[in-house]
Design an enzyme around this catalytic site. Structure first.
Site, PDB file in Angstrom:
ATOM      1  N   HIS A  33       0.838  -1.208   0.000  1.00  0.00           N
ATOM      2  CA  HIS A  33       0.000   0.000   0.000  1.00  0.00           C
ATOM      3  C   HIS A  33       0.871   1.255   0.000  1.00  0.00           C
ATOM      4  CE1 HIS A  33      -2.909  -2.815   2.142  1.00  0.00           C
ATOM      5  NE2 HIS A  33      -3.644  -2.358   1.157  1.00  0.00           N
ATOM      6  N   LYS A 146      -1.530  -6.447  -8.334  1.00  0.00           N
ATOM      7  CA  LYS A 146      -1.791  -7.745  -7.691  1.00  0.00           C
ATOM      8  C   LYS A 146      -3.262  -8.120  -7.880  1.00  0.00           C
ATOM      9  CE  LYS A 146      -1.994 -10.241  -3.502  1.00  0.00           C
ATOM     10  NZ  LYS A 146      -3.389  -9.907  -3.153  1.00  0.00           N
ATOM     11  N   ASP A 147      -4.131  -7.114  -7.797  1.00  0.00           N
ATOM     12  CA  ASP A 147      -5.560  -7.343  -8.070  1.00  0.00           C
ATOM     13  C   ASP A 147      -5.794  -7.009  -9.543  1.00  0.00           C
ATOM     14  OD1 ASP A 147      -6.548  -7.979  -5.318  1.00  0.00           O
ATOM     15  OD2 ASP A 147      -5.636  -6.038  -4.930  1.00  0.00           O
ATOM     16  N   GLN A 150      -9.370  -6.638 -10.849  1.00  0.00           N
ATOM     17  CA  GLN A 150      -9.977  -5.441 -10.252  1.00  0.00           C
ATOM     18  C   GLN A 150      -9.489  -4.191 -10.976  1.00  0.00           C
ATOM     19  OE1 GLN A 150     -10.510  -4.562  -5.877  1.00  0.00           O
ATOM     20  NE2 GLN A 150      -8.617  -3.453  -6.146  1.00  0.00           N
TER      21      GLN A 150
HETATM   22  O1  PAF Z   1      -8.327  -3.423  -3.319  1.00  0.00           O
HETATM   23  C1  PAF Z   1      -8.933  -3.042  -2.301  1.00  0.00           C
HETATM   24  O2  PAF Z   1      -8.361  -2.856  -1.225  1.00  0.00           O
HETATM   25  C2  PAF Z   1     -10.433  -2.800  -2.394  1.00  0.00           C
HETATM   26  O3  PAF Z   1     -11.049  -3.687  -3.272  1.00  0.00           O
HETATM   27  C3  PAF Z   1     -10.781  -1.339  -2.774  1.00  0.00           C
HETATM   28  C4  PAF Z   1     -10.290  -0.985  -4.153  1.00  0.00           C
HETATM   29  C5  PAF Z   1     -10.190  -0.397  -1.747  1.00  0.00           C
HETATM   30  C6  PAF Z   1     -12.304  -1.151  -2.769  1.00  0.00           C
HETATM   31  O4  PAF Z   1     -12.856  -1.440  -1.510  1.00  0.00           O
END
Ligand code: PAF
Length: 283
Positions: A33, A146-147, A150
């Site tokens: 992060h 990583k996601d 998404q």
């Molecule tokens: O990847 C994440 O941590 C979550 O899916 C996000 C993008 C913050 C949405 O809640």
């Protein structure tokens, strides 16, 4: 760093700012992060982070209640990274009434891979991300690779709704042994933590097999997927998927596309004990 709970307060603070760079998170922050925060700094000013564990993206039997919440430690980390605003709404602040309007991604992207094993997950993600974008109105927003799925779904959502936000992809950060950083790694027992990097090693082996095959056919890719599943099962994991897909839409490559060397990505999700890990590797 200002910690803000309410949407109206956030709007007051950000009035007149049109270069904000945003990093949405669910907290339990780790080095991955923090690398997103650093990248955000290159794309805008001020950097705004959010922490919100979004109930809408958890299935009924998933880990919403036990999802790690480490708010005080998160604040310290964000302060060190020079984040200007932390938006940390409560559920009542973000969803003061039931969130009946939702963003439903197209089935061919939202219901495959993660979407197949976590029904409704991307609907929940898109809904909260659109709402957070509406609150922060960032010029740029950073999401980790990583996601992978998404990131792709959010990028398409931003395009389709003509949202004035640039979606910035960030490289996956790994521990020295290759394990992709994730808040869920904290669920692993010490034995599982030793085993966990095997997922990435198997992805690397699959990548190598694809390279060695040179112009692999669909059948060869299927065999590589099958062999990887057997290997990981034999190590005690329960794989949801280990799939070789096209990078640009996550669909299976057709023979023609394979002949033209379409860029591929390997995506994986597997359970080790009670912990579900995901990872991916571009080929
Ligand atoms: O990847 C994440 O941590 C979550 O899916 C996000 C993008 C913050 C949405 O809640």
């Amino acid at each position: 760093m200002k910690i803000i709970r309410h949407i109206h307060e956030l709007r007051d603070h950000l009035r007149g700012q049109n270069r904000a760079a945003f990093v949405p998170t669910m907290g339990s922050l780790h080095e991955g992060h923090l690398s997103l925060m650093r990248l955000a700094r290159q794309y805008g000013d001020p950097v705004v982070a959010s922490i919100f564990v979004n109930r809408l993206q958890f299935g009924p039997h998933e880990d919403f209640d036990k999802y790690p919440r480490t708010f005080e430690a998160d604040i310290e980390k964000l302060e060190k990274e020079g984040v200007y605003i932390l938006f940390a709404p409560t559920e009542k602040d973000l969803y003061p009434e039931p969130q009946d309007y939702r963003v439903d991604p197209p089935k061919d992207l939202g219901d495959i891979l993660e979407g197949e094993f976590r029904p409704g997950f991307f609907k929940g993600v898109c809904t909260v991300v659109l709402k957070l974008f509406s609150c922060v109105q960032p010029n740029a927003a950073v999401f980790g690779k990583k996601d992978y799925q998404q990131l792709m779904i959010i990028r398409r959502m931003a395009q389709q709704f003509a949202l004035p936000v640039e979606i910035i992809p960030a490289q996956t950060i790994r521990d020295a042994d290759g394990l992709a950083l994730s808040s869920r790694n904290g669920y692993l027992t010490s034995d599982e933590r030793i085993e966990a990097p095997e997922l990435y090693k198997i992805l690397q082996q699959m990548q190598e097999s694809i390279h060695l095959a040179q112009n692999p056919s669909q059948q060869i890719l299927k065999n590589i997927e099958q062999a990887a599943k057997e290997l990981i099962r034999a190590r005690g994991w329960q794989p949801d998927y280990l799939a070789i897909r096209q990078q640009h839409n996550l669909l299976e490559p057709t023979p023609d596309q394979l002949a033209q060397n379409v860029p591929l990505v390997i995506l994986a999700a597997a359970k080790l004990g009670k912990t579900r890990l995901i990872d991916n590797l571009e080929v």
